[in-house]
Design an enzyme around this catalytic site. Structure first.
Site, PDB file in Angstrom:
ATOM      1  N   HIS A 180       3.393   3.907  12.650  1.00 33.55           N
ATOM      2  CA  HIS A 180       2.286   4.838  12.892  1.00 33.55           C
ATOM      3  C   HIS A 180       2.722   6.000  13.792  1.00 33.55           C
ATOM      4  O   HIS A 180       1.920   6.559  14.515  1.00 33.55           O
ATOM      5  CB  HIS A 180       1.065   4.118  13.507  1.00 33.55           C
ATOM      6  CG  HIS A 180       0.367   3.251  12.509  1.00 33.55           C
ATOM      7  ND1 HIS A 180      -0.968   2.955  12.595  1.00 33.55           N
ATOM      8  CD2 HIS A 180       0.804   2.623  11.393  1.00 33.55           C
ATOM      9  CE1 HIS A 180      -1.306   2.179  11.588  1.00 33.55           C
ATOM     10  NE2 HIS A 180      -0.245   1.968  10.845  1.00 33.55           N
ATOM     11  N   ASP A 190       5.996   1.874   6.940  1.00 29.48           N
ATOM     12  CA  ASP A 190       4.739   1.161   6.712  1.00 29.48           C
ATOM     13  C   ASP A 190       3.941   1.984   5.715  1.00 29.48           C
ATOM     14  O   ASP A 190       3.341   2.974   6.083  1.00 29.48           O
ATOM     15  CB  ASP A 190       4.010   1.001   8.043  1.00 29.48           C
ATOM     16  CG  ASP A 190       2.597   0.463   7.911  1.00 29.48           C
ATOM     17  OD1 ASP A 190       2.264  -0.048   6.838  1.00 29.48           O
ATOM     18  OD2 ASP A 190       1.820   0.564   8.881  1.00 29.48           O
ATOM     19  N   HIS A 241       0.827  -1.205   0.000  1.00 29.71           N
ATOM     20  CA  HIS A 241       0.000   0.000   0.000  1.00 29.71           C
ATOM     21  C   HIS A 241       0.863   1.257   0.000  1.00 29.71           C
ATOM     22  O   HIS A 241       1.935   1.299   0.597  1.00 29.71           O
ATOM     23  CB  HIS A 241      -1.033  -0.001   1.126  1.00 29.71           C
ATOM     24  CG  HIS A 241      -0.496   0.084   2.528  1.00 29.71           C
ATOM     25  ND1 HIS A 241      -0.308   1.285   3.166  1.00 29.71           N
ATOM     26  CD2 HIS A 241      -0.141  -0.868   3.413  1.00 29.71           C
ATOM     27  CE1 HIS A 241       0.133   1.058   4.395  1.00 29.71           C
ATOM     28  NE2 HIS A 241       0.260  -0.244   4.572  1.00 29.71           N
ATOM     29  N   GLU A 252      -5.140   1.826   2.606  1.00 32.81           N
ATOM     30  CA  GLU A 252      -5.047   0.660   3.497  1.00 32.81           C
ATOM     31  C   GLU A 252      -5.269   1.079   4.933  1.00 32.81           C
ATOM     32  O   GLU A 252      -5.930   0.393   5.707  1.00 32.81           O
ATOM     33  CB  GLU A 252      -3.677  -0.008   3.333  1.00 32.81           C
ATOM     34  CG  GLU A 252      -3.589  -1.404   3.953  1.00 32.81           C
ATOM     35  CD  GLU A 252      -3.080  -1.430   5.388  1.00 32.81           C
ATOM     36  OE1 GLU A 252      -3.013  -2.526   5.968  1.00 32.81           O
ATOM     37  OE2 GLU A 252      -2.752  -0.356   5.961  1.00 32.81           O
ATOM     38  N   GLU A 253      -4.733   2.231   5.290  1.00 37.03           N
ATOM     39  CA  GLU A 253      -4.730   2.662   6.694  1.00 37.03           C
ATOM     40  C   GLU A 253      -6.102   3.070   7.209  1.00 37.03           C
ATOM     41  O   GLU A 253      -6.281   3.262   8.398  1.00 37.03           O
ATOM     42  CB  GLU A 253      -3.734   3.826   6.886  1.00 37.03           C
ATOM     43  CG  GLU A 253      -2.280   3.481   6.585  1.00 37.03           C
ATOM     44  CD  GLU A 253      -1.643   2.525   7.602  1.00 37.03           C
ATOM     45  OE1 GLU A 253      -2.344   2.125   8.546  1.00 37.03           O
ATOM     46  OE2 GLU A 253      -0.467   2.182   7.422  1.00 37.03           O
TER      47      GLU A 253
END
Lengths: 351, 341, 332
Positions: free
Chosen positions: B309, B170, B60, B198-199
């Site tokens: 994150h 990420d 992603h 995606e998140e």
């Protein structure tokens, strides 16, 4: 067709998630502008107004859900009282002392009761009543009597008519999202006098309140290029902060976020500005919670946008709005649709 | 360096443009088909019409960030996280806001003016603002639009023993892996899906898989590493430096058992250090891809990253290389199998 | 039938690793079906052809069960684990776990307050004296189930994984009773229900049925001081009105009620306030599939001792047979 009157009728009709057939019937009768009307396997009402160009035409889907939150009978007590659970998100504190309609063998009027305050301790009085302590009293005295007319699984709706407040403000139940349905009808009416290229599918979806279910299947069936979800948004009201709310009487909130295609956002704002239709911007990082979320990811995906009609006291039987916001929303959608062509739709995959 | 450029590009969910443009330019020479859909997924295919299994690599493009949702009367910007961000990591960071890349800082009340007990409480997101130095609401609104994104400004840097610190590892690690792997010569159809959103709920992947119709998909991720002081060993989801992690189960997927076994066996055969992802929390695009149409065989291969994150995460270049070697070997194995048909 | 239930409930099938169960069912339905196949997610699809004018009816019962996945093996050979599906911590301490190779372990807790018990304070002891010994039996990432034998109490039966092997048994027994059905029947023994109705979703996409019916367990409210729920053991098949995953299609609900009435099958109406079944996935397939659920009333669901009443099971079998032979033309 007086759509405001239709809106009133729709609001007062019953259509808890999963049982929207009565609503579909009312809406169908109120939509003379559609070229085709059909109901799909889950009960979504699909109203097609064809575009005025040779095919294949771009497909625009307008989605507003017709279901409302409600109650469901879970048990008949020995003394004839009914226990219940909810369908959709109810704040149980608003239920106390409401009048209801129990949809049993026939429609039965009931009231929601609880242990009276006089016999509660002071500690109890300070706490909200719990859902499991509430019951419905339909005036029958035994499980046997009640069992003749009610069974477990029967639905219950709040009994509430529409009130006309000052100016064009109205209050009632199930404005979420019959207001959106009314906006679709306003849009169809407006489109009957405007030329448009795209085929427009107005969909009154089912089961939104329990998980956007009708939008999932109706979108799969229609496969739109563009999806416009029309739902209610949190209107400004006493005790709410400015951030995260939209003002009543200033037109629809136009969503911004992952659930909104940037080119649709741009075009929608341009359209509003060009035609002098008031609107608010409604940014949210969290894309869930409306039919737009479901429409966006069906099959190979659709470009989506969310229009929110400002509404106060959401999910209570006194939902309040300004009818002019519904009209502004319908008009904005019609003018947006009138401006669509193949080139624009093809451009939606160019980033 | 590719990974450096990828992590320094900005791409919040739904606004992945910068990342997408960078990837598109990288892979264009190596692929036969390059397309985008209405959500913004970038789908690249080699040998689209060749016989053999349709193999998809998925990574992603989006990263967690902050969305501007209001401007207060003094010109401070109000924001909400887009994707999962622990508000406590935000205090006293620098950001860059919106299309005009306006610099800003996330300020807080000076320690001198706080009561002792205040400092024990975490800052709530509602209490924080971004200060871009605007003098008024009007001033701020000239520079920043509603719904624009504030990004962390962390620069990519190699540190310590073969480690990297950067933002958005990420899942730019996954993107970097997929880009490199697209250069492999194979005879079967090889798809790379660079997915969006995606998140915020694995939104792009299902749509991409519906179009690409893979038989098998390898999801390339950056995943939580919790090998840090104060964490019991049995709570280490993965550990940095112990090789790429293979998922046996998370909140969204139980990968195909045989495929997982094959990957472990292959790693052993090739002497590639791998680890089992030892936690079932979190989710990946695999959850949506597996359930596309009539079902897809999936596996998840992830590079362990500490502090994901947050504005800055740390990974090992060795784990990254291990992930690359493993997937490359798997593609080679498929190629052998196809060749012998 | 009890023999079949005993075999099915004692089989090993945590979500994602259901092959032992699907293989067993394949053996049980041999000779009764027109076609048997497996799909990518491992769903076992058993087809019984109907008449050409019949409808396509999908019945789903899930083969998977809740369990554990090993997340860590410590130096002394103790295992740490995470849950697969909805596992209640209160049911675990002192209970046993079994792995695919037959390794048995006991679950116990670290010191601490019962009220604050969470999964990460529990461990599994497989009797290993060291990490190396443990590694000869179990690996990190391996799936296990809760170990418990079947017990026949007469009308009532106790076993682990009645949820949903009892649904599987209903379908197997129904299939045996159906000779030439009106409708074409897809008995789908699904996978990965406990982790999110996953197998049913892809199976339904492939089959695109006209009608979907899940067979699954539901809770009861007939125990001491139980949570309020108007379903009891022994009062017949439960016809679902709603749960978190599904509001039964009105026509499906009416069909099931009417078939019970006309065939003298005992039934009760069910409103489940949480939980879901495969019907939740099936009804959202493609452009929508009218769906419902026939539930087998079950006490102590998601514990290693789930209890059903054989008379309810029989009622469910009769109802499945009735649906199979019902002319659905013009209804769906």
């Amino acid at each position: 067709m007086d759509i405001k009157q239709v809106f009133r009728t729709l609001s007062e009709a019953s259509g808890v998630s999963g049982c929207e057939a009565e609503l579909a019937q009312h809406i169908q009768e109120a939509c003379p502008w559609a070229d085709e009307l059909r109901t799909d396997k889950l009960g979504n009402l699909i109203m097609l107004k064809k575009g005025q160009s040779p095919g294949p035409r771009p497909k625009v889907m307008l989605a507003a859900h017709m279901d409302e939150i409600g109650l469901i009978v879970t048990k008949i007590e020995e003394d004839g009282f009914l226990r219940f659970s909810t369908i959709g998100g109810f704040d149980q504190r608003v239920l106390l002392a409401q009048e209801v309609v129990v949809h049993g063998k026939q429609k039965l009027t009931g009231v929601i009761g609880a242990k009276p305050p006089h016999i509660q301790t002071q500690g109890e009085q300070r706490k909200a009543v719990k859902m499991e302590d509430l019951f419905i009293d339909i005036g029958l005295d035994s499980a046997e009597q009640a069992g003749q007319v009610v069974q477990v699984g029967d639905l219950v709706t709040i009994k509430r008519g529409v009130s006309d407040l000052q100016g064009s403000f109205m209050a009632g139940k199930a404005f979420d999202d019959r207001a959106g349905v009314a906006a679709i009808l306003e849009c169809f009416k407006a489109l009957s006098t405007i030329t448009h290229t795209a085929d427009v599918y107005g969909v009154a979806t089912v089961q939104e309140e329990v998980g956007l279910r009708g939008a999932v299947t109706s979108t799969y069936g229609i496969t739109p290029d563009i999806g416009i979800a029309i739902d209610v948004g949190f209107g400004d009201s006493a005790g709410l902060p400015d951030t995260g709310t939209i003002k009543l009487s200033q037109g629809p909130g136009i969503g911004i976020g992952p659930h909104v295609h940037p080119k649709l956002l741009e075009r929608m704002v341009e359209t509003a500005q060009e035609w002098n239709i008031s609107y608010s911007l409604d940014p949210t990082p969290n894309p869930g919670g409306t039919d737009a979320y479901a429409i966006q990811v069906a099959r190979a995906g659709a470009a989506t946008i969310l229009l929110s009609i400002p509404l106060r006291y959401m999910h209570t039987p006194v939902e309040t709005l300004d009818y002019q916001d519904i009209q502004r929303t319908g008009r904005l959608m019609a003018l947006f649709i009138a401006g669509l062509d193949h080139e624009f739709v093809e451009g939606l995959t160019c980033f | 360096m590719l990974l450096a450029r990828l992590t320094q590009a900005n791409g919040a969910p739904g606004q992945e443009g910068e990342v997408r443009d960078l990837i598109r330019a990288e892979i264009e020479p190596y692929v036969d088909v390059l397309k985008m859909d209405t959500l913004g997924n970038l789908i690249a295919i080699k040998n689209p019409d060749a016989p053999g299994p349709r193999v998809m690599l998925a990574a992603h493009m989006d990263e967690v960030a902050l969305m501007i949702v209001g401007v207060d009367s003094s010109g401070y910007l109000k924001f909400r996280p887009i994707g999962g961000v622990d508000p406590r990591v935000l205090v006293a960071k620098t950001v860059t806001v919106g299309a005009k890349k306006i610099p800003g800082v996330i300020g807080s009340k000076p320690i001198h003016l706080q009561r002792a007990e205040e400092r024990e409480k975490a800052f709530a997101i509602q209490e924080m603002v971004i200060d871009i130095g605007a003098k008024s609401k009007e001033d701020a609104e000239k520079l920043v639009k509603m719904g624009e994104i504030a990004y962390f400004t962390t620069e990519y840097e190699e540190i310590g023993q073969n480690k990297v610190k950067a933002k958005a590892l990420d899942d730019r690690v996954g993107c970097a892996l997929a880009i490199r792997l697209l250069k492999e010569e194979v005879s079967f159809p090889l798809i790379a899906a660079f997915t969006v959103q995606e998140e915020v709920g694995l939104r792009g992947a299902g749509v991409a898989a519906y179009q690409a119709e893979p038989d098998l998909a390898l999801i390339l991720e950056g995943t939580t590493a919790s090998d840090v002081p104060g964490t019991d060993k049995h709570k280490h989801a993965t550990a940095v430096g112990q090789g790429p992690a293979i998922t046996v189960m998370d909140r969204t997927v139980i990968p195909h058992p045989q495929l997982v076994q094959e990957l472990f066996a292959l790693a052993e055969e090739k002497g590639i250090k791998v680890q089992v992802r030892r936690n079932t929390a979190g989710g990946t695009d695999a959850g949506q891809i597996q359930l596309s149409r009539e079902g897809v065989k999936v596996a998840v291969i992830a590079v362990p990253c500490r502090y994901i994150h947050s504005p800055v995460s740390v990974m090992s270049k060795d784990d990254f290389e291990g992930a690359y070697e493993l997937v490359k070997s798997y593609l080679a194995r498929l190629e052998e199998r196809e060749g012998s048909r | 039938m009890k023999e079949i239930i005993a075999q099915l409930t004692e089989a090993f099938g945590p979500s994602g690793y259901e092959t032992e169960v699907t293989d067993m069912i394949k053996g049980m339905v041999e000779g009764y079906a027109d076609e048997v196949r497996t799909d990518v997610l491992g769903n076992l699809i058993v087809v019984k052809n109907g008449s050409p004018e019949g409808k396509k009816v999908m019945f789903a019962a899930h083969t998977d069960e809740i369990g554990v996945v090993v997340t860590h093996i410590d130096d002394k050979g103790f295992l740490r684990f995470a849950n697969i599906g909805g596992v209640g911590v209160a049911t675990l301490v002192g209970n046993r776990v079994r792995f695919a190779n037959g390794t048995i372990g006991v679950i116990y807790q670290e010191k601490g307050d019962w009220k604050e018990l969470t999964l990460d304070k529990l461990y599994i002891d497989i009797g290993a004296e060291s990490k190396d010994e443990a590694l000869t039996k179990v690996r990190v990432g391996e799936f296990g189930i809760f170990h418990r034998e079947f017990a026949d109490l007469g009308n009532r039966l106790i076993a682990k994984s009645m949820d949903d092997r009892i649904g599987c048994a209903v379908l197997i027994e129904a299939l045996k009773k159906i000779d030439k059905p009106t409708n074409t029947l897809y008995f789908v023994f699904t996978t990965q229900e406990e982790v999110g109705l996953r197998g049913a979703r892809t199976a339904a996409f492939g089959l695109d049925p006209d009608l979907g019916i899940a067979l699954d367990v539901t809770l009861t409210g007939d125990m001491p001081e139980a949570r309020r729920m108007d379903v009891s053991l022994g009062k017949g098949a439960a016809i679902k009105v709603k749960d978190s995953s599904l509001i039964a299609h009105p026509k499906v609900k009416e069909l099931l009620v009417q078939l019970c009435e006309t065939n003298g099958i005992p039934y009760q109406m069910e409103v489940l306030e949480f939980g879901g079944t495969d019907a939740g996935a099936i009804h959202l397939t493609k452009a929508g599939v009218p769906s419902g659920t026939i539930s087998i009333p079950t006490r102590y669901v998601h514990s290693p001792s789930e209890m059903v009443d054989i008379r309810d099971v029989q009622a469910c079998i009769d109802l499945v047979v009735a649906v199979s032979n019902q002319d659905l033309t013009g209804v769906f």
